[in-house]
Design an enzyme around this catalytic site. Structure first.
Site, PDB file in Angstrom:
ATOM      1  N   HIS A  23       0.961  -1.216   0.147  1.00  0.00           N
ATOM      2  CA  HIS A  23      -0.043   0.025  -0.008  1.00  0.00           C
ATOM      3  C   HIS A  23       0.778   1.210  -0.080  1.00  0.00           C
ATOM      4  CE1 HIS A  23      -3.470  -2.376   1.714  1.00  0.00           C
ATOM      5  NE2 HIS A  23      -3.670  -2.473   0.528  1.00  0.00           N
TER       6      HIS A  23
ATOM      7  N   GLU B 236       0.698  -5.593  10.900  1.00  0.00           N
ATOM      8  CA  GLU B 236       0.113  -4.199  10.885  1.00  0.00           C
ATOM      9  C   GLU B 236       1.197  -3.293  11.822  1.00  0.00           C
ATOM     10  OE1 GLU B 236      -1.891  -2.992   8.716  1.00  0.00           O
ATOM     11  OE2 GLU B 236      -3.010  -4.463   8.189  1.00  0.00           O
TER      12      GLU B 236
ATOM     13  N   HIS C 224       2.550  -4.241   6.725  1.00  0.00           N
ATOM     14  CA  HIS C 224       1.596  -3.281   6.515  1.00  0.00           C
ATOM     15  C   HIS C 224       1.553  -2.081   7.702  1.00  0.00           C
ATOM     16  CE1 HIS C 224      -0.590  -4.773   2.811  1.00  0.00           C
ATOM     17  NE2 HIS C 224       0.030  -5.788   3.277  1.00  0.00           N
TER      18      HIS C 224
END
Length: 395
Positions: free
Chosen positions: A162, A365, A306
């Site tokens: 991303h 994350e 991420h």
């Protein structure tokens, strides 16, 4: 650092002379037969650079070596054209210098150009790493894979699927640099010796899956795509919320793991800054490159980095193997991150990897807050997740 082989020298001797593991020297010189060295051949000593100093009044090779805590023979090796008993004041002497500090400064805005420079610098200093070009982005940027190690167990890390999660690239590159320093200096990371990792693990790192998107978030659009991306971004020139690739496709919604479910329920039905899964699975070159890499290499485990949440996901549809739980428990213990087995999400790289190979896959994350996370979180993320980097190699 390049040296010229002398008659009678051997790579094992250079290993002792520079205190560098022999296999790192051998792997840094893949075109050299260690059992058939020839005088005058050039070889590379990893983890060193070469300095040039000028001889001062009263200098000798023994004095120069003693002042730098190096061997006299290392100076003789680098200065085969000088008479050690007749140094001339002002003459140049080559001196080996061990690399003991990081070449990567991860605590900065980390775009594709920065990544490329750092990869080149690491390859020059540590030529036992391999750089592979596994594909091209939409805008023709190389998607680069770094390989390190000679083991049979293949572990894969990746970052920046991303665009506005680019801090994952700088964290991964910083971990890699610390690993390389440990290997060439014989130091430990969190008390762990790293040479056994090198001998048992073949580590694959794709630090920036989405280079076009990262550059868009950090540097804005270029003239060739300005009108198109501003249109996708609903007229805004603020790209901080952009997660997709440059065509407005979310690369972590591109994989054939119940992709149809995500296609149906995702709100964007056309290219968007985030969440649009594309018109079909694996339409985007970046997603294709990552799928092809996994198909080719058959990794034993995959960690996709991420942001944000201080948590990680480790299961998919009950297809994950039993060892995934063991790894998840260890990751949670050493990081303080929450281990979540299932989340209502499909079509991600981790989901597809587990479905396709029935091997451990994780979506990590990092940090907590609003993406893109500020660089003020870099040190905390680095500290919290370093143990996961090591544990993924241990297990």
């Amino acid at each position: 650092m390049e040296v010229k082989i002398r008659p009678g020298d051997a790579l094992w001797y250079y290993s002792q002379l520079f205190r560098i593991p022999l296999n790192l020297i051998i792997d840094s010189n893949p075109n050299i037969n260690p059992d058939a060295l020839t005088a005058g051949q050039s070889i590379i000593i990893p983890g060193f650079t070469m300095q040039t100093i000028q001889v001062k009044q009263g200098d000798s090779l023994w004095k120069i070596a003693g002042a730098r805590n190096i061997s006299v023979d290392s100076l003789l090796l680098l200065n085969q054209d000088i008479n050690p008993n007749q140094l001339t004041i002002g003459a140049s002497v080559k001196v080996p210098k061990r690399i003991i500090t990081k070449l990567v400064n991860g605590k900065r805005r980390y775009d594709y150009a920065t990544l490329t420079r750092d990869i080149e610098a690491l390859k020059a200093a540590y030529p036992f790493i391999k750089i592979n070009h596994i594909g091209k982005s939409v805008l023709n940027k190389s998607i680069q894979e770094i390989r390190i190690g000679e083991g049979s167990k293949k572990v894969h890390f990746n970052g920046s699927f991303h665009a506005n999660e680019w801090i994952t690239t700088s964290v991964l590159m910083s971990y890699l640099n610390e690993y390389l320093l440990s290997l060439t200096n014989g130091t430990t990371i969190k008390g762990a010796k790293t040479l056994p990792f090198y001998q048992s693990i073949d580590l694959s790192i794709v630090p920036m899956v989405n280079p076009d998107g990262v550059d868009l978030v950090l540097n804005g659009p270029n003239e060739s795509n300005r009108e198109e991306v501003i249109g996708i971004n609903e007229g805004s020139t603020d790209f901080t919320g952009w997660k997709a690739n440059i065509r407005g496709v979310d690369l972590n919604n591109q994989y054939p793991a119940n992709w149809e479910i995500e296609k149906e329920r995702k709100k964007p039905k056309a290219p968007a800054p985030r969440d649009y899964p594309g018109d079909a699975p694996l339409t985007e070159p970046e997603a294709q490159a990552m799928a092809e890499l996994a198909q080719k290499e058959k990794f034993q485990s995959v960690l996709a980095f991420h942001t944000q949440g201080k948590e990680f996901y480790w299961g998919y549809e009950g297809l994950e193997p039993p060892e995934s739980k063991v790894l998840a428990n260890e990751f949670a213990r050493i990081s303080g991150y929450e281990a979540i087995q299932y989340v209502d999400s499909h079509a991600g790289y981790k989901d597809w990897f587990i479905q396709e190979f029935r091997k451990p896959g994780f979506t990590m994350e990092l940090g907590k807050g609003i993406n893109p996370l500020p660089l003020s979180q870099f040190d905390e993320i680095y500290r919290d997740v370093l143990g996961i980097f090591l544990a993924a190699l241990y297990m």
